[in-house]
Design an enzyme around this catalytic site. Structure first.
Site, short mmCIF file in Angstrom:
data_model
loop_
_atom_site.label_atom_id
_atom_site.label_comp_id
_atom_site.label_asym_id
_atom_site.label_seq_id
_atom_site.Cartn_x
_atom_site.Cartn_y
_atom_site.Cartn_z
N SER A 152 0.86 -1.19 0.00
CA SER A 152 0.00 0.00 0.00
C SER A 152 0.89 1.24 0.00
CB SER A 152 -0.86 0.00 1.26
OG SER A 152 -1.35 1.30 1.56
N TYR A 165 -3.23 -0.36 10.04
CA TYR A 165 -3.09 -0.67 8.61
C TYR A 165 -1.69 -0.28 8.12
CZ TYR A 165 -4.38 -0.73 3.63
OH TYR A 165 -4.44 -0.99 2.29
P1 NAP Z 1 -11.66 -5.66 -0.31
O1 NAP Z 1 -12.61 -5.34 -1.41
O2 NAP Z 1 -12.09 -5.43 1.10
O3 NAP Z 1 -11.11 -7.15 -0.49
C1 NAP Z 1 -10.35 -7.73 0.52
C2 NAP Z 1 -10.57 -9.22 0.39
O4 NAP Z 1 -9.83 -9.90 1.41
C3 NAP Z 1 -12.04 -9.58 0.57
O5 NAP Z 1 -12.43 -10.51 -0.40
C4 NAP Z 1 -12.06 -10.20 1.97
O6 NAP Z 1 -13.05 -11.17 2.14
C5 NAP Z 1 -10.71 -10.86 2.01
N1 NAP Z 1 -10.28 -11.17 3.38
C6 NAP Z 1 -10.31 -10.36 4.44
N2 NAP Z 1 -9.85 -11.00 5.52
C7 NAP Z 1 -9.52 -12.26 5.13
C8 NAP Z 1 -8.98 -13.41 5.78
N3 NAP Z 1 -8.71 -13.39 7.09
N4 NAP Z 1 -8.78 -14.53 5.06
C9 NAP Z 1 -9.08 -14.56 3.74
N5 NAP Z 1 -9.60 -13.50 3.05
C10 NAP Z 1 -9.80 -12.37 3.75
O7 NAP Z 1 -10.34 -4.78 -0.48
P2 NAP Z 1 -9.57 -4.28 -1.79
O8 NAP Z 1 -9.75 -2.81 -1.88
O9 NAP Z 1 -9.88 -5.16 -2.96
O10 NAP Z 1 -8.06 -4.54 -1.30
C11 NAP Z 1 -7.42 -5.75 -1.58
C12 NAP Z 1 -6.00 -5.59 -1.05
O11 NAP Z 1 -5.42 -4.40 -1.61
C13 NAP Z 1 -5.94 -5.41 0.46
O12 NAP Z 1 -4.77 -6.04 0.95
C14 NAP Z 1 -5.79 -3.89 0.63
O13 NAP Z 1 -5.14 -3.57 1.84
C15 NAP Z 1 -4.94 -3.56 -0.54
N6 NAP Z 1 -5.00 -2.18 -0.98
C16 NAP Z 1 -6.20 -1.61 -1.32
C17 NAP Z 1 -6.19 -0.29 -1.79
C18 NAP Z 1 -7.45 0.44 -2.19
O14 NAP Z 1 -7.38 1.66 -2.36
N7 NAP Z 1 -8.58 -0.24 -2.35
C19 NAP Z 1 -5.01 0.41 -1.91
C20 NAP Z 1 -3.81 -0.20 -1.53
C21 NAP Z 1 -3.84 -1.51 -1.08
P3 NAP Z 1 -14.52 -10.69 2.59
O15 NAP Z 1 -15.07 -9.88 1.45
O16 NAP Z 1 -15.25 -11.98 2.80
O17 NAP Z 1 -14.35 -9.86 3.83
C1 GCO Z 2 -7.13 4.99 3.61
C2 GCO Z 2 -7.18 4.10 2.41
C3 GCO Z 2 -5.80 3.67 1.99
C4 GCO Z 2 -5.91 2.80 0.78
C5 GCO Z 2 -4.59 2.32 0.33
C6 GCO Z 2 -3.69 3.42 -0.12
O1 GCO Z 2 -8.03 4.90 4.45
O2 GCO Z 2 -6.17 5.78 3.65
O3 GCO Z 2 -8.01 2.98 2.65
O4 GCO Z 2 -5.19 2.99 3.04
O5 GCO Z 2 -6.69 1.68 1.03
O6 GCO Z 2 -3.98 1.46 1.22
O7 GCO Z 2 -2.56 2.83 -0.74
#
Ligand code: NAP
Ligand code: GCO
Length: 271
Positions: A152, A165
């Site tokens: 992230s 986080y």
């Molecule tokens: P999301 O839509 O919340 O998807 C996260 C997934 O992880 C969901 O399918 C969730 O399942 C699953 N999960 C949570 N806890 C788990 C566990 N203990 N065991 C197995 N599966 C589990 O989030 P996203 O936005 O797609 O993010 C995916 C990844 O990218 C995360 O690591 C997040 O930190 C990272 N990320 C996101 C962003 C952003 O801006 N969206 C930016 C940087 C990094 P459930 O749906 O059943 O809860």
């Molecule tokens: C927040 C956001 C971020 C993004 C992502 C950025 O609350 O600041 O959720 O953490 O998810 O991780 O890279």
């Protein structure tokens, strides 16, 4: 005379490879798995519950992708070992692991309980450690492997309310570098992808329009702070994940590839 290697674009293909994407039922995980499938990989994914796993299967089927889903909590070492063994029986040894599963809790630090903090670190950091430990022996057996940890911007920056986080994603950056260090000799490359602000359910609260219909202040802040002047989409992560999963990145190891529209490079506009 030095022989110039003719570049073969097939090095981006993943035919014959098995890719496991954790939390791959929707959001970023599903988009990345879909790209890996289009590049030729066989997709397996896990979710924490049956309902979401089945929802994920339907999403893949709708895309014409034959994926296999498993119900498994990435923090449960025994369940993870059983899942990896079952995948080996059902499909084969995992070549590519994408540690995508993750959660966020947006709570001011002084209001955040130690249990809240622990849960975020458990899923976002212990989970990838447990998953990597479970798949590395098979990768060593096969003589190659790709581990891609979804980090992230918070692997580099902090902000109010995301202490657990940011700590977990900073740790995941260093776990990535450590797996690189410990297993590079076994032809296992471990890299990270650091998405910027991506429009998924996880960030929906940050983009919720205000009662008067005007944009959420955080939405406007991120758009202004991003040189690309937009939020990222899960699709923006598809090329990077195929690159890091493929032979094209065999000499890339311990690297965090930030896919953030330039936000980490930019000080921001003068107000
Ligand atoms: P999301 O839509 O919340 O998807 C996260 C997934 O992880 C969901 O399918 C969730 O399942 C699953 N999960 C949570 N806890 C788990 C566990 N203990 N065991 C197995 N599966 C589990 O989030 P996203 O936005 O797609 O993010 C995916 C990844 O990218 C995360 O690591 C997040 O930190 C990272 N990320 C996101 C962003 C952003 O801006 N969206 C930016 C940087 C990094 P459930 O749906 O059943 O809860
Ligand atoms: C927040 C956001 C971020 C993004 C992502 C950025 O609350 O600041 O959720 O953490 O998810 O991780 O890279």
């Amino acid at each position: 005379m030095e022989v110039v290697q003719i570049f073969d674009t097939n090095i981006f293909r993943l035919d014959g490879k098995i890719a496991l994407v954790t939390g791959g039922a929707h959001g970023i995980g599903q988009a990345m798995a879909s790209a890996l499938a289009r590049a030729g990989a066989t997709i397996v994914f896990n979710e924490i519950n049956q309902e979401n796993m089945e929802k994920g299967l339907r999403a893949y089927e709708a895309e014409g992708i034959t994926a296999k889903g498993y119900v498994c909590d990435v923090t449960d070492e025994k369940a993870v070992a059983n899942m990896v063994a079952q995948i080996r029986k059902d499909v084969g040894i995992i070549d590519i692991l994408v540690n995508n599963a993750g959660i966020i809790k947006r709570i001011p630090m002084l209001d955040m309980t130690a249990d809240d903090f622990r849960q975020v670190v458990d899923i976002n950091l212990n989970g990838p450690f447990i998953m990597a430990k479970a798949v590395i022996p098979g990768m060593i057996e096969k003589g190659h492997g790709k581990i891609i940890n979804i980090c992230s911007m918070m692997s580099e920056l902090g902000r109010e309310t995301v202490s657990g986080y940011a700590a977990s994603k900073g740790g995941l950056k260093m776990l990535t570098r450590n797996i690189c260090s410990e297993f590079g000799h076994a032809n296992i490359q471990c890299n990270g992808i650091g998405p910027g602000y991506i429009a998924t359910p996880q960030t929906a609260p940050l983009r919720e329009p205000q009662a008067d219909g005007s944009p959420h202040p955080f939405d406007s802040f991120i758009v202004a702070k991003t040189p690309a002047n937009r939020w990222g989409t899960p699709g923006d992560l598809q090329g990077p994940v195929v690159f890091l999963a493929s032979q094209a990145s065999d000499f890339v190891n311990g690297h965090i590839l930030y896919v953030d529209g330039g936000i980490l490079a930019y000080i921001g506009k003068q107000p």
